[in-house]
Motif scaffolding. Structure first.
Motif, PDB file in Angstrom:
ATOM      1  N   GLU A   1      -0.531  49.841 -16.362  1.00 19.61           N
ATOM      2  CA  GLU A   1      -1.705  48.946 -15.662  1.00 19.61           C
ATOM      3  C   GLU A   1      -1.875  48.448 -14.508  1.00 19.61           C
ATOM      4  OE1 GLU A   1      -3.569  48.602 -18.103  1.00 19.61           O
ATOM      5  OE2 GLU A   1      -4.887  46.864 -17.376  1.00 19.61           O
ATOM      6  N   VAL A   2      -0.494  48.164 -12.896  1.00 13.06           N
ATOM      7  CA  VAL A   2      -0.974  47.474 -11.670  1.00 13.06           C
ATOM      8  C   VAL A   2      -0.968  48.844 -11.810  1.00 13.06           C
ATOM      9  CG1 VAL A   2       0.844  47.487  -9.941  1.00 13.06           C
ATOM     10  CG2 VAL A   2       1.120  46.496 -12.054  1.00 13.06           C
TER      11      VAL A   2
ATOM     12  N   GLY B   1      -4.704  50.682  -7.903  1.00  9.84           N
ATOM     13  CA  GLY B   1      -5.824  52.270  -7.693  1.00  9.84           C
ATOM     14  C   GLY B   1      -5.012  52.512  -6.054  1.00  9.84           C
ATOM     15  N   ALA B   2      -5.413  52.640  -5.113  1.00 12.54           N
ATOM     16  CA  ALA B   2      -5.164  53.400  -3.644  1.00 12.54           C
ATOM     17  C   ALA B   2      -3.498  52.685  -3.218  1.00 12.54           C
ATOM     18  CB  ALA B   2      -6.362  53.191  -3.426  1.00 12.54           C
ATOM     19  N   LYS B   3      -3.611  50.958  -3.253  1.00  9.34           N
ATOM     20  CA  LYS B   3      -2.829  51.120  -2.875  1.00  9.34           C
ATOM     21  C   LYS B   3      -2.140  49.890  -3.238  1.00  9.34           C
ATOM     22  CE  LYS B   3      -1.433  48.470   1.791  1.00  9.34           C
ATOM     23  NZ  LYS B   3      -0.510  47.945   1.030  1.00  9.34           N
ATOM     24  N   ILE B   4      -0.821  50.293  -3.654  1.00  9.95           N
ATOM     25  CA  ILE B   4       0.450  49.015  -4.147  1.00  9.95           C
ATOM     26  C   ILE B   4       0.754  47.436  -3.976  1.00  9.95           C
ATOM     27  CG2 ILE B   4       1.810  48.291  -5.947  1.00  9.95           C
ATOM     28  CD1 ILE B   4       0.032  50.718  -6.863  1.00  9.95           C
ATOM     29  N   ASP B   5      -0.260  47.025  -3.432  1.00 11.52           N
ATOM     30  CA  ASP B   5       0.622  46.123  -2.580  1.00 11.52           C
ATOM     31  C   ASP B   5       1.670  44.928  -3.426  1.00 11.52           C
ATOM     32  OD1 ASP B   5       0.047  43.360  -0.459  1.00 11.52           O
ATOM     33  OD2 ASP B   5       0.107  42.120  -2.291  1.00 11.52           O
ATOM     34  N   GLY B   6       2.930  44.492  -3.184  1.00  3.02           N
ATOM     35  CA  GLY B   6       3.525  43.853  -3.685  1.00  3.02           C
ATOM     36  C   GLY B   6       3.586  42.422  -4.400  1.00  3.02           C
ATOM     37  N   ASP B   7       2.784  42.256  -4.151  1.00  2.00           N
ATOM     38  CA  ASP B   7       2.382  40.386  -4.123  1.00  2.00           C
ATOM     39  C   ASP B   7       1.103  40.114  -5.121  1.00  2.00           C
ATOM     40  OD1 ASP B   7       3.720  38.608  -2.847  1.00  2.00           O
ATOM     41  OD2 ASP B   7       3.097  39.874  -1.099  1.00  2.00           O
ATOM     42  N   LYS B   8       0.074  41.376  -5.309  1.00  2.00           N
ATOM     43  CA  LYS B   8      -1.487  41.723  -6.122  1.00  2.00           C
ATOM     44  C   LYS B   8      -0.420  42.411  -7.613  1.00  2.00           C
ATOM     45  CE  LYS B   8      -4.574  42.542  -2.642  1.00  2.00           C
ATOM     46  NZ  LYS B   8      -5.410  43.582  -2.182  1.00  2.00           N
ATOM     47  N   ALA B   9       0.702  43.496  -6.778  1.00  2.00           N
ATOM     48  CA  ALA B   9       0.828  44.056  -8.583  1.00  2.00           C
ATOM     49  C   ALA B   9       1.970  42.964  -8.883  1.00  2.00           C
ATOM     50  CB  ALA B   9       2.218  44.695  -7.823  1.00  2.00           C
ATOM     51  N   MET B  10       2.787  42.364  -8.619  1.00  2.00           N
ATOM     52  CA  MET B  10       3.547  41.074  -8.997  1.00  2.00           C
ATOM     53  C   MET B  10       2.087  39.631 -10.034  1.00  2.00           C
ATOM     54  SD  MET B  10       6.169  41.358  -9.396  1.00  2.00           S
ATOM     55  CE  MET B  10       6.760  39.610 -10.293  1.00  2.00           C
ATOM     56  N   ASP B  11       1.404  39.422  -9.144  1.00  2.00           N
ATOM     57  CA  ASP B  11       0.307  39.538 -10.097  1.00  2.00           C
ATOM     58  C   ASP B  11       0.242  39.754 -11.812  1.00  2.00           C
ATOM     59  OD1 ASP B  11       0.231  37.025  -8.149  1.00  2.00           O
ATOM     60  OD2 ASP B  11      -0.816  37.535  -6.732  1.00  2.00           O
ATOM     61  N   ILE B  12      -0.466  40.724 -11.808  1.00  2.00           N
ATOM     62  CA  ILE B  12      -0.513  41.356 -12.828  1.00  2.00           C
ATOM     63  C   ILE B  12       0.733  41.251 -13.836  1.00  2.00           C
ATOM     64  CG2 ILE B  12      -2.037  43.445 -13.563  1.00  2.00           C
ATOM     65  CD1 ILE B  12      -3.132  44.091 -10.749  1.00  2.00           C
ATOM     66  N   LEU B  13       1.801  41.676 -12.818  1.00  2.00           N
ATOM     67  CA  LEU B  13       2.919  42.017 -13.677  1.00  2.00           C
ATOM     68  C   LEU B  13       3.131  40.548 -14.916  1.00  2.00           C
ATOM     69  CD1 LEU B  13       4.790  44.110 -11.674  1.00  2.00           C
ATOM     70  CD2 LEU B  13       4.489  45.034 -13.815  1.00  2.00           C
ATOM     71  N   LYS B  14       3.129  39.464 -14.553  1.00  2.00           N
ATOM     72  CA  LYS B  14       2.982  38.229 -14.945  1.00  2.00           C
ATOM     73  C   LYS B  14       1.914  37.650 -15.509  1.00  2.00           C
ATOM     74  CE  LYS B  14       2.570  34.834 -10.917  1.00  2.00           C
ATOM     75  NZ  LYS B  14       3.331  34.991  -9.253  1.00  2.00           N
ATOM     76  N   ASN B  15       1.400  38.011 -15.520  1.00  2.00           N
ATOM     77  CA  ASN B  15       0.249  38.721 -16.971  1.00  2.00           C
ATOM     78  C   ASN B  15       0.472  39.083 -17.854  1.00  2.00           C
ATOM     79  OD1 ASN B  15      -0.672  34.948 -16.053  1.00  2.00           O
ATOM     80  ND2 ASN B  15      -0.770  36.172 -13.993  1.00  2.00           N
ATOM     81  N   MET B  16       1.409  39.490 -17.831  1.00  2.00           N
ATOM     82  CA  MET B  16       1.194  41.220 -18.874  1.00  2.00           C
ATOM     83  C   MET B  16       0.818  40.790 -20.210  1.00  2.00           C
ATOM     84  SD  MET B  16       0.417  44.225 -17.954  1.00  2.00           S
ATOM     85  CE  MET B  16       0.798  44.394 -16.565  1.00  2.00           C
ATOM     86  N   LYS B  17       0.208  41.500 -20.731  1.00  2.00           N
ATOM     87  CA  LYS B  17       0.428  41.668 -22.060  1.00  2.00           C
ATOM     88  C   LYS B  17       0.156  42.370 -23.315  1.00  2.00           C
ATOM     89  CE  LYS B  17      -2.013  36.870 -23.560  1.00  2.00           C
ATOM     90  NZ  LYS B  17      -1.816  36.403 -21.901  1.00  2.00           N
ATOM     91  N   LEU B  18       1.324  43.075 -23.975  1.00  2.00           N
ATOM     92  CA  LEU B  18       1.853  44.234 -24.401  1.00  2.00           C
ATOM     93  C   LEU B  18       2.028  45.295 -25.670  1.00  2.00           C
ATOM     94  CD1 LEU B  18       4.067  46.037 -21.852  1.00  2.00           C
ATOM     95  CD2 LEU B  18       1.703  46.337 -21.697  1.00  2.00           C
ATOM     96  N   LEU B  19       0.801  45.589 -26.500  1.00  2.00           N
ATOM     97  CA  LEU B  19       0.988  45.882 -28.115  1.00  2.00           C
ATOM     98  C   LEU B  19       2.263  47.257 -27.981  1.00  2.00           C
ATOM     99  CD1 LEU B  19       0.964  45.233 -31.024  1.00  2.00           C
ATOM    100  CD2 LEU B  19      -0.771  46.811 -30.297  1.00  2.00           C
TER     101      LEU B  19
END
Ligand code: PHB
Length: 393
Positions: free
Chosen positions: A322-323, A328-346
């Motif tokens: 999902e991150v 996409g092209a660049k995985i920035d660690g801080d941006k990745a954490m913003d997505i990961l800490k709001n993750m919801k999954l089935l």
């Protein structure tokens, strides 16, 4: 700019472009996930489960996300071995330039890697290690497995409600064991129960016989157990049965680590009717779990039954995908954490969400009883507590 200097830099630029053109586009542009866990030694099954869980997700979803190939780099700690885990993490960051650190079967190894994730600003996706404090050790840690207090509290509540009044606790003497002992005592005594006595056994090669004798002599109604997944559960149940504790009327209650799905067949009749609390059972009835088990059996060649660590690997990988989809092209660690800490999954275990405050998973914890279903032993769910957070945070 002087003409020669201009031509020099133009030549340099062209050389660079040629190199880019010659490198296979996908490989050069791959997203690298370094997976650190024990894959050999006494805890080899932790790594095996996590890896097959990761590969089950990749089997279902392919290995290209947002035009980038997902590359898994497996690193064996042979552990428990915090020093090796840390060195492997440093190598993955510096030499292999990974975008994510993932895996982590054992608490001491996760704790040793936390400062590496902080310094490199790389997300560290925990797929098992379950001592509560781990997520506080780096803002780059997110956990998709469980915490021991989270899965223990429902067991203590259930025991007190179901007429168990006196319990002896036996746990493995390190983070997760101490967490589960502390939580069990707190919740069980608050509900009116009494702790008869408590012992902690070594993490490496415990000999359970003397402890089992102590339990027998103390004559509790039940013994609450935490031992790490793997073959220790079988060793405990053998000692328990050989010394006649079941005949003495002593019940076993535990977190699901004791009766985890991979070892359950080998434990067999020794485990029948044991009640445990946990976040995943291979017997969980949902279309997501059916599809997960099918993919897991394909990638593992039917050699092992998926357990809760496999689901931790699968869900951690779903989060990583999902991150990559979003960044996409660049995985920035801080941006990745913003997505990961709001993750919801089935998930195959049901709906899960990450609590953005603690970066720990919020999930349903099930009460289960070991039963034979179609000739095989399973943890059959019979009750549940929804939206359980780590109670310590
Ligand atoms: C851990 O070391 O955090 C750990 C290992 C195995 C388990 C649970 C927790 O079953």
């Amino acid at each position: 700019m002087r003409a020669s200097k201009f031509f020099n830099s133009l030549a340099g630029l062209l050389a660079g472009l040629t190199m880019v053109a010659l490198t296979p586009a996908l490989a050069q542009n791959s997203v690298k996930v370094g997976v650190i866990a024990p894959f050999s030694g006494p805890f080899a099954s932790l790594g095996g489960e996590i890896e097959n869980g990761i590969r089950a997700y990749m089997k279902q979803h392919g290995d290209i996300v947002a035009g980038r190939k997902i590359e898994i780099l497996i690193r064996d700690t042979t552990g428990p071995s915090p020093e090796i885990a840390k060195r492997l993490a440093q190598e993955l960051v510096v030499r292999d330039k990974v975008d994510f650190l993932a895996g982590f079967g054992l608490t001491p190894e996760a704790l040793a890697v936390a400062p590496v994730a902080t310094e490199a600003k790389i997300p560290m996706v925990i797929m098992n290690a379950a001592t509560s404090v781990i997520t506080t050790k780096s803002p780059y840690i997110v956990r998709f497995s469980m915490t021991l207090p989270q899965v223990t509290a429902p067991m203590a509540t259930w025991a007190a409600k179901n007429g168990i009044k006196q319990v002896f606790t036996l746990v493995s003497d390190y983070g997760p064991g101490i967490d589960s002992e502390t939580e069990f005592k707190k919740t069980f005594t608050a509900a009116g129960g009494k702790i008869v006595d408590s012992v902690r056994v070594p993490l490496r090669n415990p000999d359970f016989s003397p402890y089992v004798q102590r339990i027998k002599d103390a004559k509790p109604e039940a013994v609450f157990i935490f031992v790490p997944a793997g073959d220790q559960g079988i060793a405990f149940m053998k000692a328990f049965t050989e010394r006649g504790l079941a005949q003495a009327g002593i019940k076993v209650i535990a977190t699901g680590d004791l009766t985890e799905d991979y070892q359950l067949e080998a434990m067999g009749a020794l485990a029948l009717d044991i009640v445990t609390s946990h976040h995943y059972s291979a017997a969980h009835d949902s279309p997501e779990n059916t599809a997960f088990l099918k993919a897991f059996n394909e990638v593992s060649g039917n050699k092992m039954r998926a357990n809760f660590m496999a689901v931790g690997g699968y869900d951690g990988m779903a989060a990583i995908y999902e991150v990559v989809r979003k960044l996409g092209a660049k995985i920035d660690g801080d941006k990745a954490m913003d997505i990961l800490k709001n993750m919801k999954l089935l998930s195959p275990r049901g709906r899960i969400a990450i609590d953005p405050e603690t970066r720990d998973v919020v999930q349903t914890v099930y009460l289960r009883r070991v039963q034979k279903v179609d000739g095989q032993y399973y943890n059959v769910e019979f009750d549940k507590f929804d939206n359980v957070k780590d109670p310590g945070k």
